[in-house]
Each structure stands twice: as C-alpha cells, then as structure tokens.
Design a protein around this motif. Structure first.
Motif, PDB file in Angstrom:
ATOM      1  N   ASP A   1       0.871  -1.184   0.032  1.00 42.04           N
ATOM      2  CA  ASP A   1      -0.136  -0.062   0.134  1.00 42.04           C
ATOM      3  C   ASP A   1       0.866   1.158  -0.176  1.00 42.04           C
ATOM      4  O   ASP A   1       0.575   2.229  -0.535  1.00 42.04           O
ATOM      5  N   LEU A   2       1.898   1.375   0.718  1.00 40.93           N
ATOM      6  CA  LEU A   2       2.628   2.286   0.682  1.00 40.93           C
ATOM      7  C   LEU A   2       3.449   2.672  -0.543  1.00 40.93           C
ATOM      8  O   LEU A   2       3.571   3.797  -0.922  1.00 40.93           O
ATOM      9  N   ALA A   3       4.028   1.590  -1.301  1.00 40.35           N
ATOM     10  CA  ALA A   3       4.431   1.544  -2.511  1.00 40.35           C
ATOM     11  C   ALA A   3       3.685   2.246  -3.676  1.00 40.35           C
ATOM     12  O   ALA A   3       4.215   3.314  -4.451  1.00 40.35           O
ATOM     13  N   ILE A   4       2.184   1.610  -3.282  1.00 42.05           N
ATOM     14  CA  ILE A   4       1.356   2.394  -4.353  1.00 42.05           C
ATOM     15  C   ILE A   4       1.092   3.975  -4.083  1.00 42.05           C
ATOM     16  O   ILE A   4       0.962   4.715  -5.067  1.00 42.05           O
ATOM     17  N   ARG A   5       1.074   4.296  -2.770  1.00 44.39           N
ATOM     18  CA  ARG A   5       0.661   5.584  -2.511  1.00 44.39           C
ATOM     19  C   ARG A   5       1.863   6.495  -2.989  1.00 44.39           C
ATOM     20  O   ARG A   5       1.795   7.604  -3.422  1.00 44.39           O
ATOM     21  N   ARG A   6       3.368   5.918  -2.786  1.00 47.67           N
ATOM     22  CA  ARG A   6       4.163   6.681  -3.239  1.00 47.67           C
ATOM     23  C   ARG A   6       4.493   6.632  -4.741  1.00 47.67           C
ATOM     24  O   ARG A   6       4.809   8.069  -5.264  1.00 47.67           O
ATOM     25  N   ALA A   7       4.089   5.829  -5.214  1.00 42.35           N
ATOM     26  CA  ALA A   7       4.168   5.781  -6.869  1.00 42.35           C
ATOM     27  C   ALA A   7       2.898   7.049  -7.305  1.00 42.35           C
ATOM     28  O   ALA A   7       3.238   7.660  -8.548  1.00 42.35           O
ATOM     29  N   ASP A   8       1.746   6.887  -6.932  1.00 43.65           N
ATOM     30  CA  ASP A   8       0.741   7.861  -7.132  1.00 43.65           C
ATOM     31  C   ASP A   8       1.148   9.183  -6.942  1.00 43.65           C
ATOM     32  O   ASP A   8       0.925  10.355  -7.423  1.00 43.65           O
ATOM     33  N   ALA A   9       1.793   9.420  -5.820  1.00 43.04           N
ATOM     34  CA  ALA A   9       2.481  10.714  -5.426  1.00 43.04           C
ATOM     35  C   ALA A   9       3.461  11.316  -6.265  1.00 43.04           C
ATOM     36  O   ALA A   9       3.534  12.394  -6.930  1.00 43.04           O
ATOM     37  N   ARG A  10       4.316  10.516  -6.984  1.00 38.75           N
ATOM     38  CA  ARG A  10       5.181  10.875  -7.930  1.00 38.75           C
ATOM     39  C   ARG A  10       4.621  11.138  -9.105  1.00 38.75           C
ATOM     40  O   ARG A  10       5.050  12.072  -9.729  1.00 38.75           O
ATOM     41  N   VAL A  11       3.697  10.374  -9.600  1.00 40.94           N
ATOM     42  CA  VAL A  11       2.945  10.504 -10.607  1.00 40.94           C
ATOM     43  C   VAL A  11       2.144  11.899 -10.743  1.00 40.94           C
ATOM     44  O   VAL A  11       2.330  12.860 -11.549  1.00 40.94           O
ATOM     45  N   ARG A  12       1.723  12.228  -9.717  1.00 42.71           N
ATOM     46  CA  ARG A  12       0.899  13.638  -9.443  1.00 42.71           C
ATOM     47  C   ARG A  12       1.974  14.566  -9.412  1.00 42.71           C
ATOM     48  O   ARG A  12       1.844  15.840 -10.081  1.00 42.71           O
ATOM     49  N   ALA A  13       3.137  14.581  -8.842  1.00 48.49           N
ATOM     50  CA  ALA A  13       4.177  15.537  -8.818  1.00 48.49           C
ATOM     51  C   ALA A  13       4.803  15.750 -10.216  1.00 48.49           C
ATOM     52  O   ALA A  13       4.951  16.844 -10.768  1.00 48.49           O
TER      53      ALA A  13
END
Length: 85
Positions: free
Chosen positions: A44-56
């Motif tokens: 779950d943490l890896a998915i949230r990090r990837a989503d944050a990176r995509v948004r950035a």
C-alpha cells in the motif's frame, strides 16, 4: 534415549499434547497474520508513493507547459508580484 522421551511424552498425557498443538497452531496463525499484514502495508505504501510521484510529475509538466506558453511580460509581472509579497 528415545525410550526416555517416549516415557516422558506418554507421561504428559494426551491432553497436554493436544493443548500444546493448539497453542502452536495459534502461534503460527498469528505470525502469518502479522506477516501478511506487514506485506500488505508495504504494498500500500509503495502504491501511494507511486501515485504521489505521478501527481508531482504531472504538476511539473503542467507548470513547464504554462511557462513556455506565457509571454515574457506576463512572466516579469508575475515575478515582480511574487517578489513584493
């Protein structure tokens, strides 16, 4: 040696062996649940990090696009306003 172990185990009785097996099974089940939960949390943490990176990256792309399409006078006006504040 095995005869001593056999007499010790038979001396404990079936009830103690039964409860020992139940306790061992519960311990293994709890360990598996904790391990599974930890792995799920890491995923779950890896998915949230990837989503944050995509948004950035998307935000950065949008800002770059806006800067390239804005004329020089507007950029200078924005910079002056930003420096005043």
């Amino acid at each position: 040696m095995s005869a001593i172990l056999t007499t010790l185990l038979s001396g404990l009785g079936r009830r103690f062996v039964y409860w020992g097996a139940i306790v061992a099974a519960m311990g293994i089940a709890i360990w598996l649940l904790i391990r599974r939960g930890r792995l799920a949390a890491e995923a779950d943490l890896a998915i949230r990090r990837a989503d944050a990176r995509v948004r950035a990256l998307q935000t950065s792309k949008d800002i770059r696009h806006d800067l390239q399409n804005t004329d020089r006078t507007d950029l200078e006006r924005r910079a002056d306003r930003w420096m005043r504040d």
